[in-house]
Design an enzyme around this catalytic site. Structure first.
Site: not given
Ligand code: 9MR
Ligand code: ZN
Length: 552
Positions: A169, A480, A526, A535
């Site tokens: 994102d 992602h 994947d 992601e």
């Molecule tokens: O890395 C984060 C993970 O530990 C959490 O479980 C998750 C859900 O809250 O969020 C991950 O971080 C994401 C962030 O909120 C937004 N940008 C992408 C991040 C990676 O997925």
């Protein structure tokens, strides 16, 4: 595949293991712990290490039956081919015609991956045009340069460009950014000899080591996240994530959210650390960073309890956390080291002995950074008591992780129930703890255990996937990542680290395609739609950089 190897490579003098699984079940099929084990184990399955012409090397292999590994749902054998110390490309084959991916042995095997993984951040740059001479086919116009507003006072509009896109994102989050800076600067400071390379950046050749050029891109943005009173905004974000568009096609308005003590603590730690590192190259910049860190610290002192509002109506990354003690600890340790002032040394006792895990390096828990700051400081910087406190935390945890590694059929210090969103972060966290434990105790076994975790990342896992794009014969390729999948041909530069298996399958796609009850290590797909398993994120790259930096 039933012979699992690190597809990037092995160092000639390191321990070298492959994993053999008699039952190939990459389909998610589970076998029960009490299911009968194959009774007849044909002597060594005819396993051999062969060269590129498939001619036997005659290297003696040690094959040990591990038994059932719950995290994989498989019975595994450990194949030790450490006796092969000659550089080259090999394969492991068995008498049923099974063959591994190529096995590269060499002193330079990690150099390319390390370069690419450090260079990932350039592709995450926000507010810059990526030029073809640096970005190749990933060149793109400038993004996100419109004015932003303060969330609580939207009439206050201003320019706040720069920084790295957090992940797939386009949000820019202060805690995540500061933690990434931490990983990269500690990697540079601990393993400086492995950083003598240019990274083909717009700044290359300006006299700064390139990794410091790249980190400066984030520091400059992060400085703009500090308010007048020294507190730091938690995040700069749109109200919801962008659609599936390229960065320069995202025109949603961005807001700087209010202060959190989490962001302010991380900011103070990262700025103080950066000040100490950049001092050698640019004294004026270092002074600026130090002043910003001290102002953040003053704010923390004036706000001794946790300050964090989740703002659930802003539906981007939360990065919430129930405790800010570890953030305050990191800030305090780095400020003590930077300034030598008594007040920080005194406070350090209070934070160090509070009930926190002292060996974590993730966006939520940064206590381990204080450990690196203290344990690798010049003699006499910190008192013996504080130093011993952290040394013991790392050696105790290293001891536990060493045994967990031995008990695991993939030689990984993680139990089946410890995998969740971003599990590769935890795998790399454990690698770093093992490295530090090895360095402070002199126990070489811990260092080799750390290398096992990198082997897992680079493909020695039940799915035979290298979780780093472009590194290894079967590397992750469809993460992602809006900047990848919004391209006409979905493409990702090399060196991007995936979040990794997540048995909780927190996205719709993973929940649909991965059957319930699939063993943890196989809960990965994947596919760009699976944001909870595949992601990419800046801090997953940087934590892997820190773990790998020892071995390049
Ligand atoms: O890395 C984060 C993970 O530990 C959490 O479980 C998750 C859900 O809250 O969020 C991950 O971080 C994401 C962030 O909120 C937004 N940008 C992408 C991040 C990676 O997925
Ligand atoms: Zn951008």
């Amino acid at each position: 595949m039933i012979i699992h190897v690190d597809q990037v490579g092995y160092l000639p003098t390191e321990r070298k293991l492959a994993i053999y699984t008699e039952n190939c079940c990459n389909c998610g099929h589970t076998i029960q712990e009490n299911a009968p084990l194959p009774s007849e184990v044909p002597a060594g399955f005819g396993l051999q290490l062969v060269d590129e012409e498939r001619i036997s090397t005659g290297v003696e292999l040690t094959i040990t039956k591990h038994g059932f590994e719950e995290a994989a749902g498989e019975v595994t054998w450990i194949i030790d081919f450490s006796k092969c110390e000659t550089e080259g490309t090999y394969y492991l084959i068995d008498d049923k015609g099974n063959e591994s991916y190529p096995i590269h042995i060499g002193v330079d095997v990690y150099k390319k991956a390390f370069y690419d993984m450090n260079r990932m951040f350039y592709f995450q740059r926000c507010g810059s045009e990526l030029l073809p001479e640096h970005a190749g086919s990933f060149a793109r116009p400038c993004c996100h340069t419109a004015e932003v507003s303060d969330y609580e006072n939207p009439e206050h509009r201003f320019i706040l460009n720069g920084g790295w896109h957090d992940a797939g994102d386009y949000g820019r989050y202060a805690t995540a950014g500061a933690v990434t800076i931490g990983h990269l600067l500690y990697a540079f400071s601990m393993f400086r000899n492995n950083y003598h390379f240019d990274m083909n950046l717009p700044e290359t050749g300006n006299g700064l080591p390139d990794i410091l050029n790249e980190v400066r891109y984030e520091l400059d943005w992060l400085l703009g996240m500090q308010f007048e009173d020294g507190g730091v905004s938690h995040k700069l974000t749109s109200l919801e994530h962008a659609g599936y568009v390229l960065p320069h096609e995202d025109h949603l308005p961005f807001y700087r959210l209010p202060v959190s003590s989490l962001a302010t603590g991380d900011f103070a730690g990262a700025m103080a650390l950066a000040s100490r590192i950049y001092k050698e190259y640019d004294a004026a910049y270092a002074e600026r960073l130090k002043a910003a860190a001290l102002r953040a610290w003053d704010w923390l002192e004036a706000h001794p309890s946790l300050v964090f509002e989740p703002y659930p109506e802003v539906r981007t990354g939360g990065y919430g956390d129930r405790s800010d003690l570890d953030e305050r600890l990191w800030a305090c340790a780095e400020l003590a080291r930077l300034t030598g002032e008594e007040r920080f040394h005194t406070e350090l006792y209070r934070f160090s002995y509070s009930h926190i895990n002292r060996t974590r390096f993730g966006w939520a828990d940064v206590s381990g950074f204080a450990g690196i700051c203290i344990l690798f400081a010049p003699d006499g910087t910190f008192g013996e008591e504080i130093t011993a406190c952290f040394r013991n935390s790392f050696s105790d945890r290293g001891y536990i992780l060493h045994h967990t590694t031995l008990e695991n059929g993939y030689r990984l210090s993680m139990r089946a129930n410890e995998f969740h969103w971003g599990s590769n972060n935890d795998v790399m966290n454990n690698a770093i703890v093992l490295l530090i434990a090895g360095m402070v105790t002199g126990n070489r076994e811990y260092i080799s255990d750390a290398s096992e975790h990198l082997h897992y990342l680079f493909g020695r896992n039940p799915l035979d996937i290298s979780y780093v794009s472009g590194e290894g014969a079967n590397a992750m390729k469809d993460p992602h990542n809006r900047a990848s999948f919004a391209m006409k041909e979905r493409m990702t530069p090399p060196g991007f680290v995936s979040g990794g298996p997540n048995p909780r399958r927190n996205d719709e796609y993973a929940a649909n395609v991965i059957p319930e009850g699939t063993p943890s290590l196989k809960c990965f797909v994947d596919d760009y739609r699976s944001y909870s398993t595949n992601e990419i994120a800046i801090y997953w790259n940087s934590i892997a950089v820190l773990a790998l930096a020892y071995f390049v």
